[in-house]
Design a protein around this motif. Structure first.
Motif, short mmCIF file in Angstrom:
data_model
loop_
_atom_site.label_atom_id
_atom_site.label_comp_id
_atom_site.label_asym_id
_atom_site.label_seq_id
_atom_site.Cartn_x
_atom_site.Cartn_y
_atom_site.Cartn_z
N GLU A 92 0.76 -1.30 0.04
CA GLU A 92 0.00 0.07 0.00
C GLU A 92 0.78 1.30 0.06
N HIS A 93 1.90 1.09 0.66
CA HIS A 93 2.96 2.44 0.76
C HIS A 93 3.54 2.43 -0.59
N TYR A 94 3.90 1.40 -1.32
CA TYR A 94 4.66 1.46 -2.78
C TYR A 94 3.32 2.16 -3.48
N LEU A 95 2.16 1.66 -3.68
CA LEU A 95 1.01 2.32 -4.44
C LEU A 95 0.74 3.85 -4.10
N ARG A 96 1.05 4.25 -2.92
CA ARG A 96 0.68 5.55 -2.63
C ARG A 96 1.94 6.33 -3.29
N LEU A 97 3.01 5.87 -3.04
CA LEU A 97 3.94 6.54 -3.53
C LEU A 97 4.10 6.64 -5.25
N CYS A 98 3.60 5.72 -5.82
CA CYS A 98 3.36 5.54 -7.31
C CYS A 98 2.40 6.70 -7.75
N GLU A 99 1.24 6.69 -7.03
CA GLU A 99 0.19 7.63 -7.13
C GLU A 99 0.78 9.31 -6.92
N ARG A 100 1.38 9.55 -6.00
CA ARG A 100 1.83 10.71 -5.80
C ARG A 100 2.88 11.13 -7.03
N GLN A 101 3.70 10.12 -7.74
CA GLN A 101 4.62 10.47 -8.50
C GLN A 101 3.96 10.11 -9.99
N GLY A 102 2.72 10.16 -9.95
CA GLY A 102 2.30 10.07 -11.22
C GLY A 102 2.43 9.04 -12.08
N LEU A 103 2.63 7.82 -11.35
CA LEU A 103 3.20 6.55 -12.12
C LEU A 103 1.99 5.70 -12.17
N THR A 104 1.53 5.66 -13.53
CA THR A 104 0.09 4.77 -13.57
C THR A 104 0.16 3.46 -14.22
N ARG A 105 1.33 3.08 -14.72
CA ARG A 105 1.49 1.92 -15.53
C ARG A 105 2.35 1.02 -14.53
N LEU A 106 1.82 0.14 -13.84
CA LEU A 106 2.70 -0.66 -12.77
C LEU A 106 2.69 -2.31 -13.29
N TRP A 107 3.94 -2.88 -12.98
CA TRP A 107 4.35 -3.91 -13.70
C TRP A 107 5.12 -4.97 -12.70
N LEU A 108 5.02 -6.23 -12.66
CA LEU A 108 5.61 -7.04 -11.81
C LEU A 108 5.64 -8.47 -12.30
N GLU A 109 6.63 -9.29 -12.04
CA GLU A 109 6.70 -10.59 -12.38
C GLU A 109 6.94 -11.37 -11.22
N VAL A 110 6.30 -12.80 -10.89
CA VAL A 110 6.45 -13.45 -9.92
C VAL A 110 6.41 -14.83 -10.22
N ARG A 111 7.23 -15.44 -9.32
CA ARG A 111 7.27 -17.06 -9.80
C ARG A 111 5.71 -17.65 -9.73
N GLU A 112 5.26 -18.66 -10.61
CA GLU A 112 4.37 -19.34 -10.55
C GLU A 112 4.03 -19.97 -9.17
N SER A 113 4.95 -20.42 -8.25
CA SER A 113 4.74 -21.24 -7.36
C SER A 113 4.53 -20.16 -6.08
N ASN A 114 4.76 -19.08 -6.27
CA ASN A 114 4.73 -18.33 -5.09
C ASN A 114 3.11 -17.59 -4.52
N ILE A 115 2.37 -18.46 -4.14
CA ILE A 115 1.18 -18.26 -3.89
C ILE A 115 0.74 -17.16 -2.94
N ALA A 116 1.45 -16.76 -1.92
CA ALA A 116 1.36 -15.65 -1.13
C ALA A 116 1.50 -14.57 -1.70
N ALA A 117 2.57 -14.43 -2.51
CA ALA A 117 2.75 -13.02 -3.26
C ALA A 117 1.75 -12.93 -4.34
N ARG A 118 1.43 -13.88 -5.29
CA ARG A 118 0.19 -13.63 -5.99
C ARG A 118 -0.94 -13.25 -5.62
N ALA A 119 -1.17 -13.86 -4.24
CA ALA A 119 -2.63 -13.57 -3.68
C ALA A 119 -2.40 -11.91 -3.20
N LEU A 120 -1.38 -11.60 -2.72
CA LEU A 120 -1.31 -10.29 -2.13
C LEU A 120 -1.31 -9.43 -3.40
#
Ligand SMILES: CC(C)(COP(=O)(O)OP(=O)(O)OC[C@H]1O[C@@H](n2cnc3c(N)ncnc32)[C@H](O)[C@@H]1OP(=O)(O)O)[C@@H](O)C(=O)NCCC(=O)NCCS
Length: 151
Positions: A92-120
């Protein structure tokens, strides 16, 4: 005591390496972590104040930014602290910083097996947008990367 947020700095490297190596099955090297500071990056970390002037690092994130885009490259919480809401606070802190800095297109990559991170990430509004086959080396062989975005 409440954990405190602040950006990461090169002074935090030793503490970052401890959390990095404990939290990740495939941790970043000290060199890679050391290259993650400066204008091009957005970072955040959560610290627990301890006796005296000491603080303990609970978790952190590292993202890059270019034009109106940002890619989350690393997020981790110390294993003893996982499952208690800190990962969500960092996101949530990261997303707030992005919003404040006008960063509107956000990306990431995650291992398929990383269930916790994907759910988050899903619960933070990211959607799965693709897959890179055999992108990562896993413990038992190659593993796909799931590409996610929030635009
Ligand atoms: C991914 C990570 C940062 C999440 O941090 P956390 O503090 O454990 O997460 P939180 O307690 O804030 O939980 C946030 C959400 O994540 C998901 N989640 C967390 N642990 C989970 C688990 N064991 N199984 C499924 N979902 C889980 C849930 O959606 C949860 O939301 P909820 O509490 O409303 O159910 C943490 O597990 C971690 O550091 N993992 C190792 C490093 C890593 O894999 N980083 C991501 C790839 S770079």
């Amino acid at each position: 005591m409440q954990p405190l947020f602040r950006p990461l700095s090169a002074d935090d490297l030793d503490a970052m390496l401890v959390v990095e190596q404990a939290a990740h099955v495939h941790p970043w090297s000290r060199r890679l972590l050391a290259d993650s500071f400066g204008e091009r990056y957005i970072t955040g970390s959560l610290w627990l104040p301890e006796q005296g002037l000491k603080e303990r690092l609970l978790g952190y994130f590292i993202a890059d930014r270019i034009l109106d885009e940002s890619t989350l490259m690393n997020i981790c919480v110390s294993p003893g602290q996982q499952g208690g809401g800190l990962g969500r606070q960092l996101m949530e802190h990261y997303l707030r910083l992005c919003e404040r800095q006008g960063l509107t297109r956000l990306w990431l990559e995650v291992r398929e097996s990383n269930i916790a991170a994907r759910a988050l990430y899903l619960s933070c509004g990211y959607v799965e947008s693709g897959r890179r086959r055999h992108y990562y080396q896993g413990i038992t062989g190659p593993e796909d990367a799931i590409m996610m975005n929030k635009c």
